[in-house]
Design a protein around this motif. Structure first.
Motif, short mmCIF file in Angstrom:
data_model
loop_
_atom_site.label_atom_id
_atom_site.label_comp_id
_atom_site.label_asym_id
_atom_site.label_seq_id
_atom_site.Cartn_x
_atom_site.Cartn_y
_atom_site.Cartn_z
N VAL A 231 0.85 -1.19 0.00
CA VAL A 231 0.00 0.00 0.00
C VAL A 231 0.89 1.25 0.00
CG1 VAL A 231 -1.81 1.26 1.25
CG2 VAL A 231 -1.80 -1.25 1.27
N VAL B 264 2.19 3.24 3.14
CA VAL B 264 2.22 2.33 4.29
C VAL B 264 3.42 1.39 4.16
CG1 VAL B 264 1.00 0.50 5.53
CG2 VAL B 264 -0.27 2.44 4.58
N HIS B 265 3.50 0.72 3.02
CA HIS B 265 4.58 -0.24 2.82
C HIS B 265 5.74 0.32 2.04
CE1 HIS B 265 0.96 -2.72 3.52
NE2 HIS B 265 1.77 -3.27 4.37
N SER C 240 11.45 -10.19 6.61
CA SER C 240 10.65 -9.09 6.09
C SER C 240 10.28 -8.12 7.21
CB SER C 240 9.38 -9.62 5.42
OG SER C 240 8.66 -10.46 6.30
N ASP C 241 10.03 -8.65 8.39
CA ASP C 241 9.61 -7.81 9.51
C ASP C 241 10.77 -7.43 10.41
OD1 ASP C 241 6.84 -7.95 8.82
OD2 ASP C 241 6.82 -9.98 9.61
N HIS D 130 9.23 -15.95 14.90
CA HIS D 130 8.27 -16.83 14.23
C HIS D 130 8.85 -18.24 14.06
CE1 HIS D 130 6.27 -13.15 13.66
NE2 HIS D 130 6.69 -12.84 12.45
N TRP E 6 10.44 -3.77 15.28
CA TRP E 6 10.28 -2.66 14.36
C TRP E 6 9.90 -1.38 15.09
CZ3 TRP E 6 11.94 -1.37 9.93
CH2 TRP E 6 11.40 -0.26 9.29
N GLY F 114 9.21 6.09 9.62
CA GLY F 114 8.20 5.38 8.84
C GLY F 114 8.06 6.01 7.46
N ALA F 115 7.32 5.34 6.65
CA ALA F 115 7.20 5.77 5.25
C ALA F 115 6.28 6.97 5.10
CB ALA F 115 6.69 4.62 4.40
N PRO G 25 7.20 -4.86 6.95
CA PRO G 25 6.58 -4.17 8.09
C PRO G 25 5.64 -3.07 7.63
CG PRO G 25 8.82 -3.41 7.79
CD PRO G 25 8.60 -4.50 6.79
N ASN G 26 4.74 -2.77 8.49
CA ASN G 26 3.72 -1.76 8.23
C ASN G 26 4.25 -0.46 8.81
OD1 ASN G 26 1.29 -0.62 7.64
ND2 ASN G 26 0.09 -2.31 8.46
N GLN G 27 5.04 0.25 8.03
CA GLN G 27 5.96 1.22 8.61
C GLN G 27 5.31 2.43 9.27
OE1 GLN G 27 7.77 1.75 4.95
NE2 GLN G 27 9.14 0.02 5.12
N ALA G 28 4.17 2.83 8.75
CA ALA G 28 3.64 4.11 9.22
C ALA G 28 2.40 3.94 10.08
CB ALA G 28 3.31 4.99 8.01
N VAL G 29 2.20 2.75 10.61
CA VAL G 29 0.99 2.51 11.38
C VAL G 29 1.33 2.53 12.86
CG1 VAL G 29 -0.85 0.86 11.83
CG2 VAL G 29 0.05 1.13 9.53
N PRO G 30 0.91 3.56 13.57
CA PRO G 30 1.28 3.65 14.97
C PRO G 30 0.58 2.61 15.84
CG PRO G 30 -0.20 5.44 14.36
CD PRO G 30 0.12 4.69 13.11
N GLN H 207 -1.28 -1.01 16.67
CA GLN H 207 -1.19 -2.40 16.26
C GLN H 207 -2.58 -3.04 16.15
OE1 GLN H 207 1.81 -4.27 15.42
NE2 GLN H 207 2.19 -2.10 15.13
N GLN I 96 1.64 -6.44 7.60
CA GLN I 96 1.63 -7.48 6.59
C GLN I 96 2.45 -8.69 7.04
OE1 GLN I 96 2.83 -5.97 2.82
NE2 GLN I 96 1.37 -7.24 1.77
N CYS I 97 3.10 -8.52 8.16
CA CYS I 97 3.83 -9.63 8.77
C CYS I 97 3.00 -10.90 8.72
CB CYS I 97 4.12 -9.23 10.21
SG CYS I 97 4.13 -10.56 11.40
N GLN I 98 3.61 -11.95 8.19
CA GLN I 98 2.88 -13.22 8.03
C GLN I 98 2.26 -13.66 9.36
OE1 GLN I 98 2.24 -15.44 5.61
NE2 GLN I 98 3.22 -14.41 3.93
N HIS I 99 2.93 -13.41 10.42
CA HIS I 99 2.49 -13.96 11.69
C HIS I 99 1.23 -13.24 12.19
CE1 HIS I 99 3.66 -16.80 14.71
NE2 HIS I 99 3.31 -15.95 15.65
N THR J 177 -7.39 -5.31 2.86
CA THR J 177 -6.86 -4.01 3.27
C THR J 177 -7.97 -3.26 4.00
OG1 THR J 177 -5.43 -3.99 1.33
CG2 THR J 177 -5.71 -1.91 2.48
N THR K 107 -3.62 -5.82 5.59
CA THR K 107 -2.83 -4.59 5.63
C THR K 107 -3.74 -3.42 5.95
OG1 THR K 107 -3.15 -4.27 3.25
CG2 THR K 107 -1.15 -5.41 3.93
N ARG K 108 -3.13 -2.31 6.35
CA ARG K 108 -3.90 -1.12 6.62
C ARG K 108 -3.88 -0.19 5.41
NH1 ARG K 108 -5.48 2.39 11.24
NH2 ARG K 108 -4.98 0.66 12.61
N GLY K 109 -5.06 0.32 5.07
CA GLY K 109 -5.16 1.23 3.94
C GLY K 109 -6.62 1.40 3.61
#
Lengths: 339, 339
Positions: A65, A68-69, A225-226, A234, A324, A334-335, B2-7, B9, B14-17, B106, B139-141
């Motif tokens: 996104v 975001v990513h 990735s994370d 994990h 992270w 962050g992005a 990682p979901n870089q800009a999401v303050p 949780q 997008q972390c698989q876990h 998303t 994902t967030r968006g």
């Protein structure tokens, strides 16, 4: 399904036909009858693929996104490259051979220059990795790219997260921290496309050949990735083991210490994301063979710890929340863009 | 990644876990070892599937964007149902058997009530259609749902768009115009979930059993997602033929004339989207057998025209731009929200 609220036809609707009009302009899906294993290509309701006999099908999907990513102002070519790379990295972590991908592209507007760069980045990586683009759709909305990848791996040959055993070495391919370091530099305004950290962040290389080479050697694998700590977590959880890491052994990406300082570099390597290296569990007696195979690919393999029966992670101070988040708090911003 | 800009949780990255933490709360992916053909389920970098020997793999992806492909205030359960239904409809149009799906979700925010309804709608259709949910990401968006479906069909058995021949009958399953009629009613404020037109729009039924039943009978097929005229156009183009339609023969959805009037109903049936019926080309001598097979599924089959060697479409006045645009101009206002 029609794109009900879109007055302009600049971006085709989800209609199978028009979507491939756009895709055809910028992409070159693999024709049927080639080695790509495509019986019927784009232009119908579905693509028909020819799985190889006796192989398991490895599948994964990731959405990228904007804001975001990846930074909303990232180069279009890098956005296309990364969107495919992050999905292919999941195939690499399974030791699967990449075969096919589908792209679900959501765009706010159709910008020819952006699409040209995006498609070039996507296509170049698809070709380099032997991945045939076999379909997708284009819709209007907030910019996001969903990429489904499909690969093949022989039964019992896949690298999983759950096979790690106490005593196995913990090892990583390549170098760490470059993803987070590159993002930090981008946010500081660095735009030299040849800067090694920007290359690491904007054009990560999925370790497909390494994943295939490690089949039969690694007992477990995951892609980073994370961030190393999160992804190792994990692997430990799925394998039911713990580990001790040696932070001094971490292979740092080129230019990372110069960019972030000693402590920032170590944090980026431990907790930064977007490296897309492979993290392995490996019996010690197979280390030489693994190194030999990866050296043939030009890729170093570095031992950074050992699995243990006792759960938990030792040898590093764990960040308070997630790896992270910790790294973010330490200096990155962050992005940007999303809330 | 990682979901870089999401303050927060609240929505996992997008972390698989963590993505499967959310999915696991609301969804029940099929376990490995069941009849679902899953060798390794969610929780690793990829899912490992077991394609049936000798089958072709039919794949398609569709993205549903809130405010573009469905009204932003549509019931969550309907959003989940439709997101899967529109992808499954592509498998139906190929005559493929549904096997697996991946969901790329998303979300702007994690709303438990919405997710509960969404997942119920998605899951119920997955179970009813024999489709195993084998992975995905969250994902967030801006809210959008991408669904990749995978099905299987024997070599040479798939229904394609290109097999229509001059002289074949043109026929449709079920009834037409219900999708557009239901959307129009929704926009007028109709909220009775048992209204037949709302049912048609909010809970379209992918014609999977019909598609399988028509293998060996239909020479070409497509699902009606963009509207009869648009989708027939795709079939004609791919088959290299023309057609004459009989608009008086169109099977209109229950309640459509009452809702839209005679002319509006006919326009909805010709040019409205979202019906997800199958449009077929069928040699006349196979009509009885096709009707018998579909009757066993409780589904009517109506002949609405005939393919001809001469290109083009005759028997109806063609709208000026696209079928859907024409219908929009005639009274509907679109789902609203997107620009």
């Amino acid at each position: 399904m029609p794109n009900q609220a879109v007055p302009s036809q600049a971006v085709p609707s989800q209609c199978q036909h028009s979507e491939f009009g756009l895709i055809a302009r910028y992409f070159t899906p693999s024709p049927p009858g080639s080695d790509a294993g495509v019986a019927l290509g784009v232009g119908d309701d579905c693509t028909l693929l020819l799985p190889a006999a006796g192989q398991q099908l490895a599948v994964s999907v990731d959405t990228s996104v904007a804001g975001v990513h990846y930074p909303a102002d990232a180069p279009a070519e890098a956005v296309g490259h990364r969107a495919l790379a992050v999905s292919l990295s999941d195939l690499a972590a399974m030791g699967a051979r990449a075969r096919w991908c589908l792209m679900a592209l959501t765009l706010e507007e159709a910008d020819d220059a952006w699409l040209e760069g995006f498609s070039r980045g996507f296509r170049d990586l698809a070709e380099a990795s032997g991945t045939a683009l076999v379909g997708g759709d284009v819709t209007r909305g907030a910019t996001a790219i969903g990429v489904t990848v499909m690969g093949e791996v022989a039964p019992e040959a896949a690298l999983t997260r759950h096979g790690g055993r106490p005593g196995d070495l913990v090892a990583v391919t390549g170098a760490l921290g470059g993803g987070a370091g590159g993002l930090a530099l981008w946010q500081r305004g660095e735009r030299d496309p040849s800067h090694p950290l920007l290359l690491r962040y904007l054009r990560p290389q999925p370790r497909l050949a390494a994943g295939e080479a490690l089949r039969g050697l690694a007992t477990a694998a995951i892609d980073i990735s994370d961030g190393l700590l999160a992804d190792l977590g994990h692997l430990l959880e799925r394998s039911g083991v713990g580990a001790t890491l040696d932070p001094a052994a971490l292979p740092l990406a080129e230019g990372l210490v110069e960019a972030l300082g000693e402590e920032g570099a170590c944090q980026a390597a431990l907790a930064g994301g977007d490296d897309y290296e492979l993290l392995l569990a490996l019996p010690a007696e197979r280390l030489d063979e693994a190194r030999t195979r990866l050296a043939a690919l030009g890729l170093p393999l570095t031992v950074i710890g050992r699995l243990e029966a006792e759960p938990g992670l030792r040898g590093v101070a764990m960040p308070s929340r997630s790896g992270w988040q910790h790294f973010l708090a330490a200096g990155s911003e962050g992005a940007g863009g999303a809330t």
